[in-house]
Scaffold this motif. Structure first.
Motif, mmCIF file in Angstrom:
data_model
loop_
_atom_site.group_PDB
_atom_site.id
_atom_site.type_symbol
_atom_site.label_atom_id
_atom_site.label_comp_id
_atom_site.label_asym_id
_atom_site.label_seq_id
_atom_site.Cartn_x
_atom_site.Cartn_y
_atom_site.Cartn_z
ATOM 1 N N ARG A 134 0.795 -1.157 0.155
ATOM 2 C CA ARG A 134 0.122 0.098 -0.023
ATOM 3 C C ARG A 134 0.756 1.279 0.091
ATOM 4 N NH1 ARG A 134 -3.519 -2.076 4.901
ATOM 5 N NH2 ARG A 134 -1.643 -1.126 5.878
ATOM 6 N N GLY A 135 2.034 1.309 0.456
ATOM 7 C CA GLY A 135 2.721 2.381 0.623
ATOM 8 C C GLY A 135 2.602 3.033 2.014
ATOM 9 N N ALA B 292 4.255 10.622 17.607
ATOM 10 C CA ALA B 292 4.269 9.590 16.514
ATOM 11 C C ALA B 292 2.701 9.818 15.665
ATOM 12 C CB ALA B 292 4.379 8.274 16.940
ATOM 13 N N ALA B 293 1.825 9.868 16.500
ATOM 14 C CA ALA B 293 0.439 10.013 15.965
ATOM 15 C C ALA B 293 0.311 11.084 15.009
ATOM 16 C CB ALA B 293 -0.543 9.852 16.945
ATOM 17 N N LEU B 294 0.893 12.530 15.630
ATOM 18 C CA LEU B 294 0.529 13.702 14.946
ATOM 19 C C LEU B 294 1.467 13.640 13.513
ATOM 20 C CD1 LEU B 294 1.310 15.986 17.818
ATOM 21 C CD2 LEU B 294 -0.798 15.868 16.335
ATOM 22 N N SER B 295 2.678 12.913 13.611
ATOM 23 C CA SER B 295 3.268 12.752 12.285
ATOM 24 C C SER B 295 2.404 11.706 11.426
ATOM 25 C CB SER B 295 4.630 12.209 12.647
ATOM 26 O OG SER B 295 5.428 11.800 11.340
ATOM 27 N N CYS B 296 1.879 10.646 11.896
ATOM 28 C CA CYS B 296 1.054 9.908 11.084
ATOM 29 C C CYS B 296 -0.046 10.540 10.304
ATOM 30 C CB CYS B 296 0.613 8.728 11.695
ATOM 31 S SG CYS B 296 1.878 7.777 12.303
ATOM 32 N N LEU B 297 -0.770 11.532 11.072
ATOM 33 C CA LEU B 297 -2.047 12.376 10.859
ATOM 34 C C LEU B 297 -1.418 13.247 9.571
ATOM 35 C CD1 LEU B 297 -3.918 13.325 13.632
ATOM 36 C CD2 LEU B 297 -4.378 11.534 12.300
ATOM 37 N N ALA B 298 -0.309 13.921 9.958
ATOM 38 C CA ALA B 298 0.240 14.791 8.883
ATOM 39 C C ALA B 298 0.523 14.146 7.363
ATOM 40 C CB ALA B 298 1.576 15.676 9.199
ATOM 41 N N PHE B 299 1.107 12.715 7.759
ATOM 42 C CA PHE B 299 1.260 12.098 6.369
ATOM 43 C C PHE B 299 0.099 11.593 5.648
ATOM 44 C CE2 PHE B 299 1.691 7.806 4.173
ATOM 45 C CZ PHE B 299 2.961 7.965 3.643
ATOM 46 N N GLY B 300 -1.056 11.063 6.406
ATOM 47 C CA GLY B 300 -2.235 10.640 5.899
ATOM 48 C C GLY B 300 -2.967 12.026 5.146
ATOM 49 N N PHE B 301 -2.952 13.022 5.729
ATOM 50 C CA PHE B 301 -3.726 14.295 5.306
ATOM 51 C C PHE B 301 -2.895 14.786 4.112
ATOM 52 C CE2 PHE B 301 -5.861 14.800 9.475
ATOM 53 C CZ PHE B 301 -7.102 14.081 8.984
ATOM 54 N N VAL C 297 0.484 13.664 2.330
ATOM 55 C CA VAL C 297 0.671 12.615 1.400
ATOM 56 C C VAL C 297 -0.066 11.986 0.882
ATOM 57 C CG1 VAL C 297 2.655 11.129 0.847
ATOM 58 C CG2 VAL C 297 3.140 12.823 2.655
ATOM 59 N N LEU C 298 -1.161 11.330 1.605
ATOM 60 C CA LEU C 298 -1.992 10.372 1.217
ATOM 61 C C LEU C 298 -3.358 11.002 0.578
ATOM 62 C CD1 LEU C 298 -1.904 7.314 3.459
ATOM 63 C CD2 LEU C 298 -0.502 7.569 1.446
ATOM 64 N N GLY C 299 -3.530 12.184 0.885
ATOM 65 C CA GLY C 299 -4.734 13.018 0.934
ATOM 66 C C GLY C 299 -5.929 12.608 1.305
ATOM 67 N N ARG D 288 -11.261 15.089 10.594
ATOM 68 C CA ARG D 288 -11.167 15.501 9.162
ATOM 69 C C ARG D 288 -10.121 16.435 8.816
ATOM 70 N NH1 ARG D 288 -14.757 13.815 6.155
ATOM 71 N NH2 ARG D 288 -14.770 15.316 5.016
ATOM 72 N N ARG D 289 -9.741 16.096 7.383
ATOM 73 C CA ARG D 289 -8.702 17.231 6.781
ATOM 74 C C ARG D 289 -9.254 18.730 6.903
ATOM 75 N NH1 ARG D 289 -4.977 16.065 2.938
ATOM 76 N NH2 ARG D 289 -4.568 17.695 1.472
#
Length: 189
Positions: A60-61, A112-121, A123-125, A176-177
């Protein structure tokens, strides 16, 4: 697709290494770490989970990163984003974390969770990211609130993958984004 690394001030979210398997298994054998997850895992079960996480990430990336303290190189758990399993009463992408007990209380899960949220919003959109845990897991619920997520008790659910008992009743948090600016600031975006 190559696995991206995420860096925060104190943490590295990175590709899994063979050297992570032993501390990962020790974590999964700890009844306190597993309190809201179910029975402790054997070494074989823990290794199988690690293999699955690696395969899903490659496919999935995104997925579960190994979590390391940058200053020491110490493995302290996992954090990441995961697609909600089929059969759940909702769909989407879930943010989560699991840390070794020695890493509790240092703000690592939030970071860590904040970093994951930023990536999700970013990078992944993703338009929305959710998080779930058992009703009794107040520590994880506190992290969810700190990262800007909100809970509607109407979204609480019975996890169909869990046998009857105290771990079956769960809560669901969302962000939400397009969340209001204060929530987005809390989420590091």
């Amino acid at each position: 697709m190559p696995e991206p690394e995420l860096r925060t001030d104190r943490l590295l979210l990175r590709r899994w290494r063979e050297s992570d398997l032993e501390p990962w298994a020790a974590m999964n054998a700890d009844p306190e770490v597993r309190e809201h997850l179910g029975e402790p895992l054997t070494r074989e079960q823990s290794d199988a989970v690690a293999a699955l996480m690696r395969a899903e990430f490659e496919e999935r990336g995104f997925g579960w990163w190994a979590l390391e303290v940058r200053a020491t190189g110490e493995f302290i758990g996992r954090a990441g984003l995961d697609e909600v399993d089929a059969g759940m009463p909702f769909a989407g992408v879930d943010v989560g974390w699991r840390l070794t007990r020695s890493a509790w209380g240092h703000g690592y899960a939030t970071e860590a969770a904040l970093s994951c949220l930023a990536f999700g919003f970013e990078v992944l959109g993703l338009p929305e990211i959710i998080a779930t845990t058992t009703v009794g897991n107040v520590r994880s619920q506190a992290v969810m609130r700190r990262i800007g997520m909100t809970r509607d008790p109407a979204d609480d659910f019975e996890d169909p993958s869990v046998p009857e008992g105290p771990l079956r009743r769960c809560v669901l948090y969302r962000i939400r984004r397009d969340a209001p600016p204060a929530a987005r600031r809390a989420a590091g975006s």
